[in-house]
Scaffold this motif. Structure first.
Motif, PDB file in Angstrom:
ATOM      1  N   THR A  43       0.848  -1.181   0.000  1.00  0.00           N
ATOM      2  CA  THR A  43       0.000   0.000   0.000  1.00  0.00           C
ATOM      3  C   THR A  43       0.888   1.237   0.000  1.00  0.00           C
ATOM      4  N   TRP A  91       1.286   3.103   2.235  1.00  0.00           N
ATOM      5  CA  TRP A  91       1.870   3.235   3.572  1.00  0.00           C
ATOM      6  C   TRP A  91       2.795   2.066   3.914  1.00  0.00           C
ATOM      7  N   ARG A 109       6.310   5.953  -1.859  1.00  0.00           N
ATOM      8  CA  ARG A 109       5.243   5.952  -0.848  1.00  0.00           C
ATOM      9  C   ARG A 109       4.766   7.372  -0.573  1.00  0.00           C
ATOM     10  N   GLN A 121       1.084   8.751  -1.023  1.00  0.00           N
ATOM     11  CA  GLN A 121       0.352   9.263   0.139  1.00  0.00           C
ATOM     12  C   GLN A 121      -0.223  10.652  -0.148  1.00  0.00           C
ATOM     13  N   LYS A 171      -7.580   7.117   2.852  1.00  0.00           N
ATOM     14  CA  LYS A 171      -6.862   7.123   4.127  1.00  0.00           C
ATOM     15  C   LYS A 171      -6.011   5.862   4.302  1.00  0.00           C
ATOM     16  N   GLU A 172      -5.090   5.915   5.258  1.00  0.00           N
ATOM     17  CA  GLU A 172      -4.153   4.811   5.486  1.00  0.00           C
ATOM     18  C   GLU A 172      -4.855   3.478   5.725  1.00  0.00           C
ATOM     19  N   ASN A 173      -5.835   3.454   6.587  1.00  0.00           N
ATOM     20  CA  ASN A 173      -6.542   2.197   6.881  1.00  0.00           C
ATOM     21  C   ASN A 173      -7.911   2.166   6.221  1.00  0.00           C
TER      22      ASN A 173
END
Length: 196
Positions: free
Chosen positions: A41, A43, A108, A112, A121-123
């Motif tokens: 991902t 992240w 990354r 981002q 978003k990250e999650n």
């Protein structure tokens, strides 16, 4: 002579029908994520294609330096996400996957920043922003017949296709990219029919 003409025309029509079947049904049915490829991902979390839960997926290929069609398609998908969230299907039944075809430049940090622009978003439970090494990226793109190349100036020339996959990760439909090619309402209706 008339029989020969009718035979020739009949064979020609059969060949066209076979070609249409190959390009619209057979080849599309063979498109799927390569099981052994692992990407990450934006992240840095590993993502395994062989561990995908059953969901309807919308797949796009992008690169962050793209001046027009890539960010426009991602923007259209962001608006589509809002509609799917209103129906309470985004994340649990429908997932978006965005894969960069320029992993060397799309670090990354760049991904981002791209994610932040489009509210990923990250999650995020419904939208994955992925990158891999150049070899694995090519494997994934090739498995969907997505063509791209860098002419040397960093402005990648690429296909303009997005893919809708069913719960078994088989391509069931394709759409264009950009403001004119990605018709948000059509994609929404197709997704909703697929999850029924």
């Amino acid at each position: 002579m008339k029989k020969l003409y009718i035979t020739f025309v009949s064979l020609f029509v059969i060949c066209i029908a076979i070609g249409i079947f190959y390009f619209t049904v057979y080849r599309q049915g063979k498109m799927e994520f390569p099981k052994k490829v692992v990407m990450e991902t934006a992240w840095g979390e590993p993502y395994h294609f062989e561990n995908m839960k059953p969901k309807v997926r919308l797949l796009e290929f992008i690169y962050t330096n793209c001046p027009d069609i890539c960010p426009n398609t991602t923007f259209q998908m962001q608006k589509l996400r809002e509609k799917l969230e209103q129906q309470n299907v985004f994340g649990n039944k429908v997932e978006f996957i965005t894969i960069t075809v320029d992993p060397r430049r799309d670090t990354r940090e760049k991904l981002q920043a791209y994610a932040k622009t489009f509210g990923i978003k990250e999650n995020d439970k419904g939208w994955l922003l992925l990158r891999g090494n150049e070899e694995d990226t090519k494997k994934v793109a090739d498995s969907f017949n997505f063509q791209y190349r860098d002419p040397g100036n960093g402005m990648i020339i690429h296909s303009t296709i997005t893919y809708l996959l069913d719960k078994n990760n088989r391509v069931v439909d394709t759409f264009g990219m950009g403001e004119k090619g990605f018709k948000q309402d059509d994609v929404y209706e197709t997704i909703m029919k697929e999850i029924e």
